[in-house]
Design a protein around this motif. Structure first.
Motif: not given
Length: 238
Positions: A62-67, A198-202
């Motif tokens: 789920h982090i890879a998706v966001q990156i 900064e709220g740019k990553l969940h």
């Protein structure tokens, strides 16, 4: 020097300062950095590519998706439940494939005829084979794990050697084992931590609670059950 433990000692010059020992920050140390190392350092991710993340609702997926999305790419994510589909949609995944309801091979064949530029793969077995089949010209597949085989002996397969599938597309298979990239960890962790603040990553933490080192085995079994969503954590009450 691995294993689950209540405390660990290390040389001070190897320690990395973190804002707070929260589940979210600790997730970034391993799962977050695995994502950035795999996509950016090993996968050489660019912008305007098609990126496929398997186990996309998992701890690192789920982090890879966001990156990948924040780098300006079209992101496909695979998962196994409707709840995970909803999570991935909220994270900005462009195409979510619940492989229990859709055939990934058919989806890729119909919707992505030119193939996938970069695959972030952690499942193995048939999922791996499908991803290799649908690599684009000069596509890269990065192996960061193969969870379907962790509980058993490695599966022995009879098939044409892998170069017969790669050469004609100038495609490549690469792998990323986290300890080999620890020299990059401070830089990547600081960036991810800043994005989080900064709220740019969940960072999604699974809701099931495990407390104490004695619960580790249950937590690992829960992870392998396929029920988890986000990062499975074990907490150590003070």
């Amino acid at each position: 020097g691995g294993g689950y433990r209540e405390y660990y000692t290390t040389s001070a010059d190897l320690a990395i300062p973190i804002p707070a020992p929260t589940p979210e920050i600790m997730t970034l140390v391993l799962s977050g950095c695995t994502a950035t190392f795999g996509l950016e350092l090993v996968g050489e991710m660019k912008s305007n590519e098609t990126v496929l993340v398997t186990a996309a609702a998992g701890g690192t997926g789920h982090i890879a998706v966001q990156i990948a999305k924040q780098a300006g790419n079209h992101v496909i994510g695979t998962c196994s439940t409707p709840e995970k589909v909803e999570l991935l949609k909220k994270l900005g995944c462009d195409r979510v494939v619940n492989y229990r309801e859709e055939d990934l091979n058919e989806v890729l064949k119909a919707e992505y005829p030119k193939g996938v530029d970069l695959v972030y793969e952690s499942v193995g077995r048939q999922m791996f084979d499908t991803c290799v089949r649908h690599l684009a010209r000069k596509g890269r597949l990065v192996i960061i794990g193969y969870i379907t085989e962790y509980m058993d002996q490695p599966e022995v397969v009879e098939d044409a050697r892998i170069y017969t599938k790669l050469l004609w597309k100038s495609a490549s298979i690469r792998s990323m084992f986290l300890p080999h990239f620890f020299n990059h960890l401070p830089e990547h962790l600081m960036r991810l931590s800043q994005m989080l603040q900064e709220g740019k990553l969940h960072v999604a933490i699974d809701e099931k609670v495990f407390n104490g080192v004695e619960s580790v085995c249950d937590a690992v079994e829960y992870l392998h059950s396929g029920q988890s969503k986000g990062k499975v954590t074990v907490r150590y009450p003070q």
